[in-house]
Design a protein around this motif. Sequence first.
Motif, PDB file in Angstrom:
ATOM      1  N   SER A  32       0.823  -1.221   0.000  1.00  0.00           N
ATOM      2  CA  SER A  32       0.000   0.000   0.000  1.00  0.00           C
ATOM      3  C   SER A  32       0.852   1.264   0.000  1.00  0.00           C
ATOM      4  CB  SER A  32      -0.915   0.004   1.229  1.00  0.00           C
ATOM      5  OG  SER A  32      -0.155   0.118   2.424  1.00  0.00           O
ATOM      6  N   SER A  33       2.121   1.161  -0.389  1.00  0.00           N
ATOM      7  CA  SER A  33       3.000   2.336  -0.391  1.00  0.00           C
ATOM      8  C   SER A  33       2.484   3.432  -1.317  1.00  0.00           C
ATOM      9  CB  SER A  33       4.418   1.933  -0.808  1.00  0.00           C
ATOM     10  OG  SER A  33       4.410   1.342  -2.096  1.00  0.00           O
ATOM     11  N   ALA A  34       1.728   3.055  -2.340  1.00  0.00           N
ATOM     12  CA  ALA A  34       1.083   4.023  -3.231  1.00  0.00           C
ATOM     13  C   ALA A  34      -0.152   3.357  -3.824  1.00  0.00           C
ATOM     14  CB  ALA A  34       2.031   4.475  -4.335  1.00  0.00           C
ATOM     15  N   VAL A  35      -1.327   3.929  -3.575  1.00  0.00           N
ATOM     16  CA  VAL A  35      -2.584   3.333  -4.044  1.00  0.00           C
ATOM     17  C   VAL A  35      -3.371   4.392  -4.809  1.00  0.00           C
ATOM     18  CG1 VAL A  35      -4.763   2.257  -3.379  1.00  0.00           C
ATOM     19  CG2 VAL A  35      -2.669   1.696  -2.129  1.00  0.00           C
ATOM     20  N   VAL A  36      -3.875   4.001  -5.973  1.00  0.00           N
ATOM     21  CA  VAL A  36      -4.603   4.925  -6.840  1.00  0.00           C
ATOM     22  C   VAL A  36      -6.107   4.793  -6.600  1.00  0.00           C
ATOM     23  CG1 VAL A  36      -5.012   5.675  -9.216  1.00  0.00           C
ATOM     24  CG2 VAL A  36      -2.801   4.671  -8.586  1.00  0.00           C
ATOM     25  N   GLN A  37      -6.788   5.938  -6.436  1.00  0.00           N
ATOM     26  CA  GLN A  37      -8.236   5.931  -6.329  1.00  0.00           C
ATOM     27  C   GLN A  37      -8.801   5.830  -7.739  1.00  0.00           C
ATOM     28  OE1 GLN A  37     -10.047   9.593  -5.103  1.00  0.00           O
ATOM     29  NE2 GLN A  37     -12.116   8.783  -5.255  1.00  0.00           N
ATOM     30  N   THR A  38      -9.268   4.657  -8.105  1.00  0.00           N
ATOM     31  CA  THR A  38      -9.724   4.418  -9.480  1.00  0.00           C
ATOM     32  C   THR A  38     -11.244   4.454  -9.620  1.00  0.00           C
ATOM     33  OG1 THR A  38      -9.668   2.038  -9.069  1.00  0.00           O
ATOM     34  CG2 THR A  38      -7.704   3.026 -10.070  1.00  0.00           C
ATOM     35  N   THR A  39     -11.966   4.601  -8.516  1.00  0.00           N
ATOM     36  CA  THR A  39     -13.431   4.634  -8.600  1.00  0.00           C
ATOM     37  C   THR A  39     -13.957   5.955  -8.063  1.00  0.00           C
ATOM     38  OG1 THR A  39     -13.609   3.574  -6.424  1.00  0.00           O
ATOM     39  CG2 THR A  39     -13.665   2.145  -8.340  1.00  0.00           C
ATOM     40  N   ARG A  40     -15.144   6.301  -8.470  1.00  0.00           N
ATOM     41  CA  ARG A  40     -15.788   7.513  -7.959  1.00  0.00           C
ATOM     42  C   ARG A  40     -15.935   7.405  -6.447  1.00  0.00           C
ATOM     43  NH1 ARG A  40     -16.075  12.175 -10.035  1.00  0.00           N
ATOM     44  NH2 ARG A  40     -18.146  12.640  -9.223  1.00  0.00           N
ATOM     45  N   TYR A  41     -15.962   8.537  -5.800  1.00  0.00           N
ATOM     46  CA  TYR A  41     -15.942   8.556  -4.336  1.00  0.00           C
ATOM     47  C   TYR A  41     -17.266   8.123  -3.701  1.00  0.00           C
ATOM     48  CZ  TYR A  41     -18.408  13.068  -4.675  1.00  0.00           C
ATOM     49  OH  TYR A  41     -19.315  14.067  -4.950  1.00  0.00           O
ATOM     50  N   VAL A  42     -18.241   7.764  -4.515  1.00  0.00           N
ATOM     51  CA  VAL A  42     -19.521   7.296  -3.971  1.00  0.00           C
ATOM     52  C   VAL A  42     -19.630   5.776  -3.994  1.00  0.00           C
ATOM     53  CG1 VAL A  42     -20.797   9.401  -4.466  1.00  0.00           C
ATOM     54  CG2 VAL A  42     -20.601   7.648  -6.239  1.00  0.00           C
ATOM     55  N   PHE A  43     -18.551   5.088  -4.371  1.00  0.00           N
ATOM     56  CA  PHE A  43     -18.529   3.633  -4.355  1.00  0.00           C
ATOM     57  C   PHE A  43     -17.679   3.149  -3.181  1.00  0.00           C
ATOM     58  CE2 PHE A  43     -19.301   4.614  -8.878  1.00  0.00           C
ATOM     59  CZ  PHE A  43     -20.504   3.935  -9.042  1.00  0.00           C
ATOM     60  N   ASP A  44     -18.036   1.999  -2.610  1.00  0.00           N
ATOM     61  CA  ASP A  44     -17.373   1.561  -1.389  1.00  0.00           C
ATOM     62  C   ASP A  44     -15.900   1.225  -1.584  1.00  0.00           C
ATOM     63  OD1 ASP A  44     -17.813  -0.707  -2.855  1.00  0.00           O
ATOM     64  OD2 ASP A  44     -18.771  -1.846  -1.254  1.00  0.00           O
ATOM     65  N   SER A  45     -15.493   0.849  -2.795  1.00  0.00           N
ATOM     66  CA  SER A  45     -14.079   0.531  -3.007  1.00  0.00           C
ATOM     67  C   SER A  45     -13.184   1.740  -2.801  1.00  0.00           C
ATOM     68  CB  SER A  45     -13.857  -0.057  -4.412  1.00  0.00           C
ATOM     69  OG  SER A  45     -14.344   0.820  -5.399  1.00  0.00           O
ATOM     70  N   MET A  46     -13.747   2.942  -2.944  1.00  0.00           N
ATOM     71  CA  MET A  46     -12.915   4.133  -2.731  1.00  0.00           C
ATOM     72  C   MET A  46     -12.471   4.230  -1.284  1.00  0.00           C
ATOM     73  SD  MET A  46     -14.170   6.987  -0.888  1.00  0.00           S
ATOM     74  CE  MET A  46     -15.714   7.215   0.027  1.00  0.00           C
ATOM     75  N   VAL A  47     -13.215   3.621  -0.359  1.00  0.00           N
ATOM     76  CA  VAL A  47     -12.883   3.736   1.059  1.00  0.00           C
ATOM     77  C   VAL A  47     -11.522   3.095   1.327  1.00  0.00           C
ATOM     78  CG1 VAL A  47     -13.579   3.157   3.410  1.00  0.00           C
ATOM     79  CG2 VAL A  47     -15.310   3.799   1.728  1.00  0.00           C
ATOM     80  N   TRP A  48     -11.325   1.855   0.845  1.00  0.00           N
ATOM     81  CA  TRP A  48     -10.028   1.225   1.090  1.00  0.00           C
ATOM     82  C   TRP A  48      -8.953   1.831   0.210  1.00  0.00           C
ATOM     83  CZ3 TRP A  48      -7.004  -1.085  -2.484  1.00  0.00           C
ATOM     84  CH2 TRP A  48      -7.595  -1.676  -3.623  1.00  0.00           C
ATOM     85  N   GLN A  49      -9.313   2.284  -0.993  1.00  0.00           N
ATOM     86  CA  GLN A  49      -8.313   2.904  -1.865  1.00  0.00           C
ATOM     87  C   GLN A  49      -7.731   4.167  -1.231  1.00  0.00           C
ATOM     88  OE1 GLN A  49     -10.311   3.554  -5.611  1.00  0.00           O
ATOM     89  NE2 GLN A  49     -10.470   1.370  -6.067  1.00  0.00           N
ATOM     90  N   LEU A  50      -8.556   4.928  -0.528  1.00  0.00           N
ATOM     91  CA  LEU A  50      -8.086   6.145   0.129  1.00  0.00           C
ATOM     92  C   LEU A  50      -7.398   5.871   1.451  1.00  0.00           C
ATOM     93  CD1 LEU A  50     -11.044   8.655  -0.432  1.00  0.00           C
ATOM     94  CD2 LEU A  50      -8.858   8.591  -1.628  1.00  0.00           C
ATOM     95  N   PHE A  51      -7.943   4.936   2.246  1.00  0.00           N
ATOM     96  CA  PHE A  51      -7.489   4.777   3.633  1.00  0.00           C
ATOM     97  C   PHE A  51      -6.415   3.711   3.828  1.00  0.00           C
ATOM     98  CE2 PHE A  51     -11.945   6.326   5.068  1.00  0.00           C
ATOM     99  CZ  PHE A  51     -11.574   7.632   4.779  1.00  0.00           C
ATOM    100  N   TRP A  52      -6.371   2.692   2.963  1.00  0.00           N
ATOM    101  CA  TRP A  52      -5.377   1.627   3.150  1.00  0.00           C
ATOM    102  C   TRP A  52      -3.954   2.171   3.203  1.00  0.00           C
ATOM    103  CZ3 TRP A  52      -3.325  -2.319  -0.875  1.00  0.00           C
ATOM    104  CH2 TRP A  52      -2.642  -3.348  -0.224  1.00  0.00           C
ATOM    105  N   PRO A  53      -3.553   3.028   2.248  1.00  0.00           N
ATOM    106  CA  PRO A  53      -2.182   3.545   2.351  1.00  0.00           C
ATOM    107  C   PRO A  53      -1.957   4.406   3.589  1.00  0.00           C
ATOM    108  CG  PRO A  53      -3.392   4.655   0.594  1.00  0.00           C
ATOM    109  CD  PRO A  53      -4.221   3.489   1.021  1.00  0.00           C
ATOM    110  N   LEU A  54      -2.975   5.127   4.031  1.00  0.00           N
ATOM    111  CA  LEU A  54      -2.802   6.060   5.146  1.00  0.00           C
ATOM    112  C   LEU A  54      -2.603   5.361   6.483  1.00  0.00           C
ATOM    113  CD1 LEU A  54      -5.363   8.888   4.286  1.00  0.00           C
ATOM    114  CD2 LEU A  54      -2.926   8.745   3.747  1.00  0.00           C
TER     115      LEU A  54
END
Length: 340
Positions: free
Chosen positions: A233-255
């Motif tokens: 998770s050193s660098a993760v790209v947000q590939t979905t719109r922010y209203v889909f649940d996959s964006m949650v892990w895409q944003l928070f996993w690296p943090l």
Amino acid sequence: NKETIDRFLGYLLRVVDAVLENREVALKEIDILEASERFDMLETFNGSEVAYPKDTTVLDLFTAQVTATPNAIAAVFEDQEMSYEELSQKINGLTKTLLERGVKRGDRVVILIDHSLELLISLLSVMKCGAAFVPVDVLWPERRIKEIIQSVTPKCVIRSKNQKNHIENTIEVDAKAIEPLSTVKESKFQINDSIYIIFTSGSQGVPKGVEVTHAGIMNRLFWMNDFFGSSTSSAVVQTTRYVFDSMVWQLFWPLINGGKTIILPSHLDIIDPVYISSIIEKHQVECIDLTPSLFNSLFGSSEKLSEIKSHLKSLKYVIQGGEEISKTETERFMALNPAI
């Protein structure tokens, strides 16, 4: 093989015995498994219980990273970068504003902000107040936006300063204007409190809000650390719109692991394989999440793959989900990229 044939013969014989004993028995009521096989299927093979920390949240792990690596890059959006310390201070500044507005544990706050650093700051600030964030797409029709806002009765609506929707009870957010604060009073919340509500597409009628707890998302993030390794998770790209649940892990996993979250501008054409491959190479992305349709658009031809293959050397994992996977496209990609 013989073992499989013998096992299926045993199933058939148990069905025959059950019918001979009771000609009125329904097939769904017949147990074809032996006790040992049932135990293996339900307990041995299906055992999924894992002991993860029970009271740890995204904010706990993010705060630990702020202390450990304050100058490391936490978020990237276009030509803007924000370190862990800078992001934390902006979160604190917006949290103070929300608390002064009366946001508290158990409240709901609508997020009406497109892809940006303000989006990330807003999500984490709402969490820090103990409230649940409700992402609402700025591209949805205004009528739908208002209906969803009305249905969740939010404490307030966070919006970017350039939003034109006629929405009441709003807080406008501009990252540059947020006062950076080193500390702020936090609301105490429990691991089983709601972290967010995300609405379905409404394709079967009225959109329905799905509520997820902190415990639920942490289970997912801890599992990803176990399965992929936290360094992935050193660098993760947000590939979905922010209203889909996959964006949650895409944003928070690296943090939670000291990595950086890369927020893609919504106005750019994400289906451009050259652009995506350049992002992967620039940030040395190891894991990317794509819907099968997006995967096919990006990597669906040998010509495209040959052109960008040299830019994908850092990739170790490609996740596909949300739709039916194309076996042909996936196998072609894997054949040309055996290390992924």
